[in-house]
Design an enzyme around this catalytic site. Sequence first.
Site, short mmCIF file in Angstrom:
data_model
loop_
_atom_site.label_atom_id
_atom_site.label_comp_id
_atom_site.label_asym_id
_atom_site.label_seq_id
_atom_site.Cartn_x
_atom_site.Cartn_y
_atom_site.Cartn_z
N ASP A 1 0.90 -1.27 -0.09
CA ASP A 1 0.17 -0.10 -0.13
C ASP A 1 0.87 1.41 0.08
OD1 ASP A 1 -2.35 -1.66 0.29
OD2 ASP A 1 -1.87 -1.91 2.33
N GLY B 1 1.81 2.98 -2.59
CA GLY B 1 1.52 4.02 -3.77
C GLY B 1 2.22 3.60 -4.87
N LYS B 2 2.42 2.16 -5.18
CA LYS B 2 3.27 1.82 -6.32
C LYS B 2 2.61 2.25 -7.78
CE LYS B 2 3.38 -2.29 -4.61
NZ LYS B 2 3.01 -2.15 -3.14
N ASN C 1 -5.32 -9.42 -4.87
CA ASN C 1 -5.47 -8.81 -3.67
C ASN C 1 -4.84 -7.59 -3.34
OD1 ASN C 1 -3.05 -10.42 -3.86
ND2 ASN C 1 -3.14 -10.78 -1.74
N GLY D 1 -4.30 -3.87 -4.76
CA GLY D 1 -5.02 -3.00 -5.29
C GLY D 1 -4.07 -1.59 -5.75
N HIS D 2 -3.80 -1.44 -6.68
CA HIS D 2 -3.00 -0.08 -7.15
C HIS D 2 -3.73 1.11 -7.54
CE1 HIS D 2 1.04 -2.76 -7.87
NE2 HIS D 2 0.40 -3.01 -6.70
N GLN E 1 2.27 -5.76 -3.18
CA GLN E 1 2.36 -5.83 -1.84
C GLN E 1 3.92 -5.09 -1.62
OE1 GLN E 1 1.74 -9.32 -3.15
NE2 GLN E 1 -0.50 -8.83 -3.07
N ARG F 1 -6.46 0.26 7.42
CA ARG F 1 -5.25 0.04 7.48
C ARG F 1 -4.76 0.62 8.91
NH1 ARG F 1 -4.12 2.50 1.74
NH2 ARG F 1 -4.57 0.85 0.46
N ASP G 1 2.49 14.48 2.33
CA ASP G 1 1.39 15.69 2.59
C ASP G 1 0.53 15.10 3.97
OD1 ASP G 1 0.83 13.84 0.39
OD2 ASP G 1 -1.41 14.70 0.68
N VAL H 1 3.40 14.46 -3.20
CA VAL H 1 2.48 15.37 -2.24
C VAL H 1 1.14 15.30 -2.30
CG1 VAL H 1 4.72 16.91 -2.07
CG2 VAL H 1 3.32 17.27 -3.75
#
Length: 421
Positions: free
Chosen positions: A13, A15-16, A38, A40-41, A221, A302, A330, A409
């Site tokens: 998670d 931010g790939k 499983n 999610g991008h 992942q 999360r 940010d 940001v």
Amino acid sequence: MKVDVLLGLQWGDEGKGKVVDVLTPGYDVITRFQGGPNAGHTLEFKGEKYVLRSIPSGIFQGGKINVIGNGVVLDPLLFMQEAQALAASGHDLTKQLYISKKAHLIMPTHRLLDSAYEAAKGKGKIGTTGKGIGPTYTDKVSRNGLRVGDLLNNFEEKYAEHKARHEAILKSLNFEYDLTELEAQWLDSLNYLKQFCLIDSEHVLNNYLKEGKSILAEGAQGTMLDVDFGSYPFVTSSNTICAGCCTGLGIAPRNIGEVYGIFKAYCTRVGSGPFPTELFDETGSTIRKIGHEYGAVTGRERRCGWIDLVALRYAIMINGVTQLIMMKSDVLDSFETIKACVAYKIDGKEVDYLPYSLEGNIEPIYKEIPGWKTDLSKIKTEADFPKEFKNYIDFLEKELGARIKIVSVGPDREQTIIRYN
């Protein structure tokens, strides 16, 4: 040419998806090398939000080749739903997306097995998404898997054999289920899958390299969920680290180029398992609320905490990271003080390395850094960073021993600051 690798350094998670989307203009081919639906991008641009589960994040850049590699496990039904949603938004996937014949198929009974195994674990459950990922990888390593290429040769007989084996296991676990509707939808989705170009991906990708094409490999992942080097047994079922790119695409180690490691300015985790810097107070809730920290696929909350530099240094070492990318800076805009875990205290002893197990009494040792108290989301260039934020970046680079190339940001692709070329 080399294959550049982009992967997460925390518990996923990070931010790939956004970063792949930002980097893809510089590449000819974008690939996924492991994981399943499983993962999610999430990508946001032009006021629209998209969640990709199996399809590489380069799909939004016109003219790019996108490849689902052999290391991925693919659910044809979820793939169809994802692809049809993208097609409705104007993206023609059949011309841009190739699928490895050696990728393993997630069967409807894999989903049932996932639920049955979790139920049997009771309080010791892993916290899976129930998408059948683990049982599919289990079949793969036990040499019982069903692969995309099997669609082209005597598929019905192979499917029936695998289904019967799964149902025998479900019976032994006394797990009640109704497979009828799910199976009918799944079988119907196979016809949709066959519309795509099914390839011997290892040959295709290595030929692309010979032709001088540039390739970006996208992981799913994060490093701390790697089946070998993560917080076992609370991990995923594949190798999420850089080495997984070689086995998940058929790329030789000498053909790996830059390794981009992505991390958040703080830390999150989904599901069960140890999390040394987790915050159970109002600070953790505030980070979750501001950062919209809910699973892109599951919607689960999360768990949130301060950045863990002990784990990050380990991830950088394991992956051979050459350049760092920091996401969600940010989210910490409003904090007077930022904390960073620089070491652990275990049984009264201070350690600065990742131990064999993260379970047990681990106390994080924090360094406090003054916050920047500035809205970073409006900033367009590094020159406009507040002094305190520059100090935070300098602190992280010194602690981690690697440079931070990109700072995000905000969620939009435009809210991305590249510090150097």
